[in-house]
Each structure stands twice: as structure tokens, then as C-alpha cells.
Design an enzyme around this catalytic site. Structure first.
Site, PDB file in Angstrom:
ATOM      1  N   THR A  65     -10.738  -7.151  -4.979  1.00 39.08           N
ATOM      2  CA  THR A  65     -12.038  -7.129  -5.657  1.00 39.08           C
ATOM      3  C   THR A  65     -12.646  -5.727  -5.606  1.00 39.08           C
ATOM      4  OG1 THR A  65     -12.907  -8.011  -3.568  1.00 39.08           O
ATOM      5  CG2 THR A  65     -12.673  -9.570  -5.375  1.00 39.08           C
ATOM      6  N   ASP A 109       0.821  -1.219   0.000  1.00 36.45           N
ATOM      7  CA  ASP A 109       0.000   0.000   0.000  1.00 36.45           C
ATOM      8  C   ASP A 109       0.858   1.273   0.000  1.00 36.45           C
ATOM      9  OD1 ASP A 109      -2.279   1.460   0.030  1.00 36.45           O
ATOM     10  OD2 ASP A 109      -2.696   1.195   2.159  1.00 36.45           O
ATOM     11  N   ASN A 130     -10.734  -2.949  -5.994  1.00 39.75           N
ATOM     12  CA  ASN A 130      -9.915  -2.040  -6.810  1.00 39.75           C
ATOM     13  C   ASN A 130     -10.519  -1.732  -8.184  1.00 39.75           C
ATOM     14  OD1 ASN A 130      -6.726  -3.291  -5.528  1.00 39.75           O
ATOM     15  ND2 ASN A 130      -7.914  -1.517  -4.877  1.00 39.75           N
ATOM     16  N   ARG A 164       0.094   7.603  -2.963  1.00 39.34           N
ATOM     17  CA  ARG A 164       0.607   8.734  -2.170  1.00 39.34           C
ATOM     18  C   ARG A 164       2.091   8.977  -2.444  1.00 39.34           C
ATOM     19  NH1 ARG A 164      -1.410   6.344   3.189  1.00 39.34           N
ATOM     20  NH2 ARG A 164      -1.751   4.588   1.786  1.00 39.34           N
TER      21      ARG A 164
HETATM   22  C1  FPP Z   1      -2.380  -0.012  -3.189  1.00 34.69           C
HETATM   23  O1  FPP Z   1      -1.777   1.269  -3.138  1.00 34.69           O
HETATM   24  C2  FPP Z   1      -1.733  -0.790  -4.220  1.00 34.69           C
HETATM   25  C3  FPP Z   1      -2.362  -1.415  -5.246  1.00 34.69           C
HETATM   26  C4  FPP Z   1      -3.818  -1.392  -5.426  1.00 34.69           C
HETATM   27  C5  FPP Z   1      -1.603  -2.113  -6.274  1.00 34.69           C
HETATM   28  C6  FPP Z   1      -0.407  -2.836  -5.775  1.00 34.69           C
HETATM   29  C7  FPP Z   1       0.396  -3.281  -6.924  1.00 34.69           C
HETATM   30  C8  FPP Z   1       1.742  -3.210  -6.982  1.00 34.69           C
HETATM   31  C9  FPP Z   1       2.609  -2.748  -5.872  1.00 34.69           C
HETATM   32  C10 FPP Z   1       2.471  -3.686  -8.161  1.00 34.69           C
HETATM   33  C11 FPP Z   1       2.457  -5.160  -8.129  1.00 34.69           C
HETATM   34  C12 FPP Z   1       3.183  -5.754  -9.181  1.00 34.69           C
HETATM   35  C13 FPP Z   1       2.831  -6.879  -9.787  1.00 34.69           C
HETATM   36  C14 FPP Z   1       3.845  -7.549 -10.579  1.00 34.69           C
HETATM   37  C15 FPP Z   1       1.494  -7.457  -9.726  1.00 34.69           C
HETATM   38  P1  FPP Z   1      -2.676   2.538  -3.442  1.00 34.69           P
HETATM   39  O2  FPP Z   1      -2.710   2.751  -4.905  1.00 34.69           O
HETATM   40  O3  FPP Z   1      -4.029   2.336  -2.822  1.00 34.69           O
HETATM   41  O4  FPP Z   1      -1.895   3.658  -2.730  1.00 34.69           O
HETATM   42  P2  FPP Z   1      -2.552   4.908  -1.991  1.00 34.69           P
HETATM   43  O5  FPP Z   1      -3.311   4.371  -0.817  1.00 34.69           O
HETATM   44  O6  FPP Z   1      -1.375   5.725  -1.581  1.00 34.69           O
HETATM   45  O7  FPP Z   1      -3.433   5.613  -2.976  1.00 34.69           O
END
Ligand code: FPP
Length: 254
Positions: free
Chosen positions: A78, A32, A80, A36
Site C-alpha cells: 500500500t 526486495d 508503493n 538496487r
Molecule cells: C521491492 O524492491 C520490490 C517491489 C516493490 C516489487 C516486487 C515485484 C516483483 C519482484 C515482480 C513480481 C512479479 C509479479 C508477477 C507480480 P525495490 O524496488 O524496493 O528494490 P530496492 O529496495 O533495491 O529499491
């Protein structure tokens, strides 16, 4: 004696069998903070996800080097799908992008790739690339790299309950024989041990529908670091914190 983890990385000749004594067998990570991290740098959210993929690559290497048996990473939930179309499309392309560059190394390291989640809901290209990786690494006996993709724990439990009810209705399972193992065996993670350690970076303190059944006795480790900045030092901190915990599983130490 506590495992001198930092020494383990410094000294090439450390005996891995001793080092693995107090390691978590299974680490689960909520990756996560990508959005940000990007926002802080004036970058699009997708740049954060790309940096998240790079953080994942190094985490896999460290976990493998340490002798972790299973690494489960939450790559897409699910929930996202509610994100903007462009971001979802980008996230759906990441597994194939990652596997195109890293599958050879994973094979060389004897890593087995597995996927949990509802694959029917994934675009064909995503489904095909993870399926190919699963097939090509199926015989590997090293670390299991388990991607949670289009995964939601409540949906997983619902799916398990439906399967169990069907078996009871058809007479192949006696309702009196249903126990905790029956439930575990009907989850996507049936072949895996439950996670010992959950890592959630980015300053959020929730499970977000991740492995709710399987995390019942896991030790939880939170940090303010955003996932793209997650590095060896954080993994070691988490494992060292885990090693200091007193796991009693509801019992008492006599
Ligand atoms: C949540 O952070 C992260 C995700 C929904 C995606 C996670 C995916 C990766 C780290 C890449 C994975 C790589 C492979 C090969 C599958 P967020 O976007 O919710 O962050 P935020 O809370 O700061 O907005």
C-alpha cells in the site's frame, strides 16, 4: 534426521513424503532489492522488477517441486504508490504479463492462485488478470501461490476490526466471543495457515507492513542477495536454516 534437501534436488527418486516432514508449510517472501540490482548494472529500476519476475518464476517452480503448500509473495504494498508513476504503472502490468506466459504452467502444476490486499485500488487490467487466474485455478489442490498486491498489514487489520465491530453492532457476533481465531478469520489470509518461514533478501531487516499478525511465530531468514539473484541455493539455505531452528512458541522443551 534432518532432511537432505540438496539430495532431494539431485536425486529424482527421493521419497517426497519423507522430504516434506520438516518443510515449512507456508513460506512468505519480501521480494526486495530489484531497484538496487538494476542500479548496480546501470539499468532502469523497471529492468530490476522484470528480473524480479524471472526470479519469482523459478522460485515458484522450486517451491512447488519441494512440496511447499503455500507461497505468499509481496508484489506491491500500500506504500508503493508513492513511487514514480512510470514505475507504478510497470509494476501494475507485471501480474498480467506474468500470468499471460505462466498461467498455463501453473494450471498444469495444479497450483491455485490467490490474491490478498485491497483489489478495489488496483487498475482494472491488473484486477481482471488476477481475478481470471483465481477463477481458472480455484479448483486446484496443489500449492497455493498467494500474491500480496496493494497489500498492507495495518490496513488489513483495520478492515478486519471494522468488520468485527459491524457484526457486534448488528448482533450477529457477541463481543465476549471475540478471540484470536476471530481476528485470523477476518484477515485476507483467513483460509491459509500462518507462514512458518519469512524470507527477506537484499540486506534489509524489517517487516515493511507485511503479514504482521500472521508472522507472530514465523522463523525469519535474511540475506544480502538481491531478489533478482535469488535462486535455488538461497531457497535451500533458508529452508535448511528453518529446519535447524527450535520452534517453541513461547514454551520450553522438556
Ligand atoms: C521491492 O524492491 C520490490 C517491489 C516493490 C516489487 C516486487 C515485484 C516483483 C519482484 C515482480 C513480481 C512479479 C509479479 C508477477 C507480480 P525495490 O524496488 O524496493 O528494490 P530496492 O529496495 O533495491 O529499491
Amino acid at each position: 534426521m534432518r532432511l537432505p534437501l540438496r539430495d532431494y534436488f539431485r536425486k529424482k527418486n527421493t521419497d517426497k513424503s519423507t522430504a516434506s516432514d520438516q518443510l515449512p508449510r507456508h513460506i512468505a517472501i519480501v521480494m526486495d532489492g530489484n531497484g538496487r540490482w538494476a542500479k548496480q548494472r546501470g539499468l532502469p529500476r523497471t529492468a530490476g522488477h522484470h528480473a524480479g519476475m524471472v526470479a519469482l518464476r523459478r522460485t515458484i517452480r522450486y517451491a512447488d517441486e519441494l512440496g511447499i503448500q503455500v507461497l505468499t509473495v509481496y508484489a506491491f504494498s500500500t506504500e508503493n504508490w508513492k513511487r514514480p508513476r512510470l514505475e507504478v504503472d510497470f509494476l501494475m502490468r507485471l501480474p498480467s504479463e506474468f500470468l499471460k506466459t505462466d498461467l498455463a504452467e501453473l494450471k498444469e502444476k495444479n497450483v491455485r492462485v490467490t490474491v490478498i490486499g485491497d483489489r478495489e485500488g488496483l487498475p482494472h487490467h491488473t484486477r481482471d488478470s488476477v481475478h481470471k487466474a483465481e477463477q481458472e485455478t480455484a479448483g486446484n489442490t496443489g500449492m497455493v501461490l498467494n500474491f500480496a498486491l496493494n497489500y498492507g498489514s495495518r490496513a488489513e487489520l483495520l478492515h478486519a476490526i471494522r468488520n468485527i465491530v459491524e457484526k457486534v453492532s448488528s448482533g450477529s457476533l457477541d463481543s465476549g466471543d471475540i478471540d484470536e481465531t476471530t481476528i485470523s478469520n477476518h484477515l485476507f489470509t483467513a483460509s491459509l495457515p500462518d507462514p512458518d518461514l519469512l524470507i527477506r533478501p537484499s540486506g534489509e531487516y524489517r517487516l515493511s507492513n507485511f503479514l504482521l499478525w500472521q508472522l507472530a511465530y514465523a522463523e525469519l531468514w535474511f540475506s544480502d542477495v538481491y531478489w533478482p539473484d535469488f535462486d535455488k541455493v538461497h531457497l535451500l539455505e533458508a529452508i535448511e536454516a528453518y529446519q535447524r531452528r527450535d520452534r517453541r512458541y513461547g514454551g520450553i522443551k522438556l
